[in-house]
Enzyme design. Structure first.
Site, PDB file in Angstrom:
ATOM      1  N   TYR A  27      41.909  45.662  42.900  1.00  0.00           N
ATOM      2  CA  TYR A  27      41.971  45.265  44.197  1.00  0.00           C
ATOM      3  C   TYR A  27      43.615  45.384  44.620  1.00  0.00           C
ATOM      4  O   TYR A  27      43.908  45.013  45.502  1.00  0.00           O
ATOM      5  CB  TYR A  27      41.433  43.972  44.545  1.00  0.00           C
ATOM      6  N   HIS A 104      36.293  50.199  51.023  1.00  0.00           N
ATOM      7  CA  HIS A 104      36.655  49.467  49.918  1.00  0.00           C
ATOM      8  C   HIS A 104      37.847  49.856  49.174  1.00  0.00           C
ATOM      9  O   HIS A 104      38.052  50.889  48.990  1.00  0.00           O
ATOM     10  CB  HIS A 104      35.223  49.615  49.147  1.00  0.00           C
TER      11      HIS A 104
HETATM   12  C1  DQA Z   1      35.001  45.569  47.681  1.00  0.00           C
HETATM   13  C2  DQA Z   1      33.981  45.940  46.711  1.00  0.00           C
HETATM   14  C3  DQA Z   1      32.750  44.978  46.846  1.00  0.00           C
HETATM   15  O1  DQA Z   1      31.651  45.478  45.918  1.00  0.00           O
HETATM   16  C4  DQA Z   1      33.398  43.708  46.240  1.00  0.00           C
HETATM   17  O2  DQA Z   1      32.142  42.718  46.259  1.00  0.00           O
HETATM   18  C5  DQA Z   1      34.481  43.205  47.085  1.00  0.00           C
HETATM   19  C6  DQA Z   1      35.455  44.139  47.300  1.00  0.00           C
HETATM   20  C7  DQA Z   1      36.336  46.421  47.569  1.00  0.00           C
HETATM   21  O3  DQA Z   1      37.107  46.318  48.426  1.00  0.00           O
HETATM   22  O4  DQA Z   1      36.385  47.119  46.571  1.00  0.00           O
HETATM   23  O5  DQA Z   1      34.704  41.968  47.546  1.00  0.00           O
HETATM   24  O6  DQA Z   1      34.418  45.442  49.119  1.00  0.00           O
END
Ligand code: DQA
Length: 151
Positions: A27, A104
């Site tokens: 992230y 994402h």
């Molecule tokens: C997310 C991917 C999702 O699977 C995860 O639960 C998140 C972050 C991403 O930004 O990569 O909370 O949305």
């Protein structure tokens, strides 16, 4: 009253308030306010007016989507884990009936099988994943084109 359709709601779901504490390899290690600051700059460069919302409460997210048509012309949505199971949020996004792009930070299609499922399938113009913060910039460009906004 301006008739320009350029307001984009940038919506973050569950666990994004602690983004800086989540796995930096997945992230990026930045906080949500740092990410939003970056998104705001990109949005304005693209001729868009951003507004931001985050909650950890599914009902609040749904209620924000109910108000969305009064607040924005399009949305960029990263609903976090809700992406993979919240049909309530998908139904509310459908009712909002605005152009939307799903983003994402991580590559959800290269992770666990349950993350490959998205309730937004068929509701969004595009799903962008695995490009980190740059994915938001790409999503803003898609929405600017969709709204006919020239930078
Ligand atoms: C997310 C991917 C999702 O699977 C995860 O639960 C998140 C972050 C991403 O930004 O990569 O909370 O949305």
């Amino acid at each position: 009253m301006s008739t320009t359709r350029n307001r984009v709601a940038v919506l973050h779901g569950v666990n994004f308030d602690i983004l800086e504490r989540r796995d930096p390899d997945l992230y990026g290690g930045r906080s949500l306010s740092q990410l939003e600051h970056q998104i705001a700059g990109w949005a304005r460069e693209a001729g868009l007016e951003p507004l931001f919302f985050q909650t950890n409460h599914e009902g609040e997210f749904v209620e924000y989507l109910h108000r969305l048509p009064d607040l924005a012309d399009a949305s960029l949505i990263n609903a976090g884990a809700w992406t993979h199971y919240s049909r309530a949020i998908a139904d509310a996004l459908d009712v909002a009936a605005l152009p939307a792009v799903e983003v994402h930070l991580s590559d959800v299609d290269a992770r666990e099988d349950w993350r490959k499922v998205s309730v937004f399938d068929g509701l969004v113009i595009e799903k962008i994943s695995g490009k980190g913060a740059d994915g938001y910039r790409e999503a803003l460009d898609v929405l600017a084109r969709e709204l006919g906004v020239a930078a």
